[in-house]
Design a protein around this motif. Sequence first.
Motif, PDB file in Angstrom:
ATOM      1  N   ASP A  61      36.187  34.031  26.994  1.00 14.78           N
ATOM      2  CA  ASP A  61      37.485  33.423  27.277  1.00 14.78           C
ATOM      3  C   ASP A  61      37.756  33.423  28.773  1.00 14.78           C
ATOM      4  O   ASP A  61      38.295  32.433  29.321  1.00 14.78           O
ATOM      5  CB  ASP A  61      38.595  34.186  26.543  1.00 14.78           C
ATOM      6  N   ALA A  62      37.413  34.501  29.439  1.00 13.27           N
ATOM      7  CA  ALA A  62      37.633  34.574  30.892  1.00 13.27           C
ATOM      8  C   ALA A  62      36.773  33.529  31.606  1.00 13.27           C
ATOM      9  O   ALA A  62      37.223  32.874  32.559  1.00 13.27           O
ATOM     10  CB  ALA A  62      37.290  35.971  31.394  1.00 13.27           C
ATOM     11  N   GLN A 111      34.152  38.364  23.082  1.00 11.76           N
ATOM     12  CA  GLN A 111      34.955  37.146  23.154  1.00 11.76           C
ATOM     13  C   GLN A 111      35.787  37.128  24.426  1.00 11.76           C
ATOM     14  O   GLN A 111      36.033  36.059  25.003  1.00 11.76           O
ATOM     15  CB  GLN A 111      35.861  37.075  21.909  1.00 11.76           C
ATOM     16  N   GLU A 112      36.244  38.283  24.876  1.00 11.26           N
ATOM     17  CA  GLU A 112      37.068  38.321  26.081  1.00 11.26           C
ATOM     18  C   GLU A 112      36.302  37.782  27.287  1.00 11.26           C
ATOM     19  O   GLU A 112      36.870  37.079  28.130  1.00 11.26           O
ATOM     20  CB  GLU A 112      37.517  39.767  26.349  1.00 11.26           C
ATOM     21  N   ARG A 140      35.814  30.684  30.340  1.00  8.66           N
ATOM     22  CA  ARG A 140      36.390  29.376  30.037  1.00  8.66           C
ATOM     23  C   ARG A 140      37.570  29.094  30.970  1.00  8.66           C
ATOM     24  O   ARG A 140      37.720  27.980  31.483  1.00  8.66           O
ATOM     25  CB  ARG A 140      36.831  29.348  28.573  1.00  8.66           C
ATOM     26  N   ARG A 141      38.432  30.110  31.220  1.00 13.02           N
ATOM     27  CA  ARG A 141      39.598  29.912  32.086  1.00 13.02           C
ATOM     28  C   ARG A 141      39.179  29.704  33.542  1.00 13.02           C
ATOM     29  O   ARG A 141      39.662  28.792  34.219  1.00 13.02           O
ATOM     30  CB  ARG A 141      40.520  31.141  31.998  1.00 13.02           C
TER      31      ARG A 141
END
Length: 565
Positions: free
Chosen positions: A32-33, A28-29, A35-36
């Motif tokens: 998320d990275a 997930q990390e 996505r940012r």
Amino acid sequence: MPLAPEREETIPERDFRDKAILFVDDEQETLDALRRNLLREPYRKLFALSASQGLEIIDRETVHVVVSDIQMPEMDGFAFLREVRKLRPDIVRMVLSGTGNLDQVVELINTGEIYRYVTKPVHNVKELRSTLNQAVELHQIKNQRWELMRELEQRNRALRQWQAKIQRELALAGAMQRKILTLDPFLHDHLEVSAAYEPHISVGGDFFDVIDLPGKRVCLFLGDVAGHGVAPAMISVLLKVLVEETVRSLFDRGPAAICNAIHQRFQQYVQNPESYATMFLAIYDPEIRVWECMNCGHPQPVLFGVPEGITLDKGGFPVGMSVAPWEICDAGDEMRVPAGPGLRMLLYTDGLSEARPAETEQEAGGCPGTDLASQAVLGPGVPGLNPARTVLDHVKAQGCDISQDDCSVLYVRMLDPASVLWTGAIDQDKLAVERLAKDIQERLSARGWPEQGAWAVRIVIHEYGLNIIDHARMSPDVPMSLCIHLEDDACRILYRDTGMEWDYAARRAILEHRALDSGRGRGLELVAGVTRNILFFRRGGLNHALFVVARGEDSEASGGLDADE
């Protein structure tokens, strides 16, 4: 595994708002990275924590690029990307993973399984964005190419359908044109004319016919419209109609007046200086046994069996030629050919005389088969029921390619009056037919014919005459016509009647020597068995039946053909 910190750099903005990129990673990390760091990118971002979840998204969403990790539980990235390719081969596939599988990734890139490989962690976000933008652009290019290919295939399919339609229409037009051109022979008491025709394509610009005129006169013509294709073919049909109408109304004024009238009428209908036609026209007068001829720019016919000095080397301009707005010839251009029994006249279009050697022939210059005047096969002994067809086949057998232009041939053969054994009308009376058949048999025997040949002639005359009476459905007071010619080794029997047109299946059965039931004509199977050649056709509202019976030899006579039968 987290991505490296982003470096602040500006990426040129592109209009990818209708595009979507799917990122698949079990961490997930990492998602998320992504996505940012890709927040400002114009395309839609989709994320999946497993291969199965990624396949579900692909099933319900329109995805253009897939970026997948390699090391994932249940289904690794390689298997996942292979499944993506099978389901949606248009999707651009990429790998975002560590360096542990580098050799396998390189192999997949080389074989076209994936587009690019980006290592984790990503230290240069600008490079990542650029790579993703290139992947989206690649999808656009591939999609445009596929669209172009689909459009091209659709156009090719439409073109093939159009070409097939044109070919069907040309074939139909060609069949109709050949019907109009009347390829059946013209059989007359004084002469015979056979025709052969091979167009450059399905339709052609040649036109010809033989016309029966009052007083047993005969007119024949052969012409060639300039050019190839549908337009010359349509003009050829127009000219054929004009020639026939003009000849029937002006035949007693001579060939020059006829050709000038045709020229004037043609210019009224076709006002195009590039449209014209060469033509040869001749009228036979049986009272003086002479052909009166006019040549309008056409290839000079070949003559056999004429007195020395008789040629057809004069003439006028082609029909429709703009250099001659009113008259293309005068009476001084007319030519007269004595129509003695030995006369043979060969008319042809320039597709035959200008033929060139076929590709397999290495000979330069003209084609040996087109020196028509020197070909012995064209003389009095031309074999078969269609000497014109023999001419075309002979030229092709000489190694000539005649497919580059329309080719037409008319072959005229004057008959010797002394060869006519009998000609006249016969009433629809079975006893009269029987008496005539017996009389002809006796005449042949008196001339030295073998018994078998004489009996075969009697059978043909008797059986086919009765067939007309029983099945032609003619008015009882209308007679039928019979003409019998003797040749060196055969007897030619020609029946003509005004009855119903031949039943196609019956005619084909006769020609193929197959049995017939009694309802399709009595005795015809027997007739077919004793003849060498049979020709059935309908011309000028008359059914024609031509039978050729071989003379045979005494040693062969018998075969059960005796008076008791």
